[in-house]
Enzyme design. Sequence first.
Site, PDB file in Angstrom:
ATOM      1  N   LEU A   1      43.003 105.264  82.115  1.00  0.00           N
ATOM      2  CA  LEU A   1      41.561 105.402  81.940  1.00  0.00           C
ATOM      3  C   LEU A   1      41.191 106.744  81.335  1.00  0.00           C
ATOM      4  O   LEU A   1      40.204 106.861  80.602  1.00  0.00           O
ATOM      5  CB  LEU A   1      40.858 105.211  83.289  1.00  0.00           C
ATOM      6  N   CYS A   2      41.984 107.798  81.642  1.00  0.00           N
ATOM      7  CA  CYS A   2      41.672 109.112  81.082  1.00  0.00           C
ATOM      8  C   CYS A   2      41.805 109.107  79.565  1.00  0.00           C
ATOM      9  O   CYS A   2      41.029 109.762  78.849  1.00  0.00           O
ATOM     10  CB  CYS A   2      42.574 110.181  81.698  1.00  0.00           C
ATOM     11  N   THR A   3      42.787 108.351  79.044  1.00  0.00           N
ATOM     12  CA  THR A   3      42.948 108.239  77.590  1.00  0.00           C
ATOM     13  C   THR A   3      41.771 107.497  76.977  1.00  0.00           C
ATOM     14  O   THR A   3      41.237 107.899  75.931  1.00  0.00           O
ATOM     15  CB  THR A   3      44.257 107.500  77.250  1.00  0.00           C
TER      16      THR A   3
END
Length: 448
Positions: free
Chosen positions: A209-211
């Site tokens: 999700l951070c990407t």
Amino acid sequence: MAKQISCSRSRDLDKLLLRSGNLVGPTFDPGTDLRNDLQEYAKVLVVGAGGLGCELLKDLAFSGFKNLEVIDMDRIDVSNLNRQFLFRFHDVGKPKAEVAAERVMERVNGVNIVPHFCRIEDKELDFYNDFSIIALGLDSVEARSYINSVVCSFLEYDADDNPREETIKPMVDGGTEGFKGHARVIMPGITPCFECTIWLFPPQVKFPLCTLAETPRTAAHCIEYAHLIKWDEVHDGKTFDPDDPEHMQWIYSEAVKRAELFGIPGVTYTLTQGVVKNIIPAIASTNAIISAACALETLKIASGCSKTLSNYLTYNGVDGLHTKVTEFEKDKDCLVCGPGILIELDTTISLKKFIDQLEDHPKLLLSRVSVSYRGKNLYMQAPAVLEEMTRSNLDKPLHELMDKCPKDIVHVTGAAGKSGSKQSCLRKLRVVFKVNDGVIDMDVANGA
């Protein structure tokens, strides 16, 4: 003229059914009676009416099968028209099963195809038990797993844990991914079932999700950002429906905005559908090759005109052409195609307590459980009318609901797995009632 056409169509089929050979099955009895019986009594269900399902329906109809049925829950989309050859532009929006059945019956005289426009879970077990063979043209691991569990639920074992031949429901499974494909024969209790070799299917690709939120690098990242993050931000609590064109269009529009912001090319509506639904582009020629293999195996099973595939064929047309047959082994401890999970219960345990215990069972983890015994619904979660009709059974002893039989098979359906990864399934339980007094908790045998 009509007779000449009929003879022409059955010429190649007659070469298989009207004469013997070195590779025939042990029960093969060549002759016109076999051909006529195949046309009159063999009943085949095709699950899925997409690219592979359309080919299967056509191939089976031309292979002498006259009693076919097809089930599919989808409607025709414009993107289907490049490979699902039974559909035309004016069919967009219509149920795939109904249009596919109509088109094949228009082209093949004498064949009768009954379409079912619904989810596979909507049908009762008796519906699937009515077929001689079930052929799969699916693109979903979850759907294959469900049909596999249904087929294996019909299997019965004798006192020595050997499968009873008359309870074996053959299944032929095909699948394609681009220029690759597979065809397999599943004879529950004899060959490995789908769950025995579930490891053959690679896990679905997931993105951190951070990407997605901070450093997208590909078109797929932009699409998944719109799908997994932006949708929930804008549509508070509203469930995303991948089969709703308006929902998919919204995801596409947001993905395009995201891609433009980061200078990433390649976001298209077709790619958006593929990423969100985990769709791998299909190739018409691959579908035709795998369908031909599945139709031939179906004919072999129904007629015994040749030994069947043992038991998994793979096809790779990426670089040249490569095919290989691998004989996988059955998992003797399989929870689906094995004799069933052994459960020992006290005769006083109620149906409700039995259902409650299944949710915490380490091998089952079932929620929203429905229970049936010898075709009789003991308790059904849905639809509402059946839930109300069977609710009074919850407080009754399971032993009494099973006609005080000391041991027998019970079928349970529900959602299996841990939170966030549940899927519909059907499980077979070998229930044995203890004769001693007192309430006894569920006891699971080491083997299935």
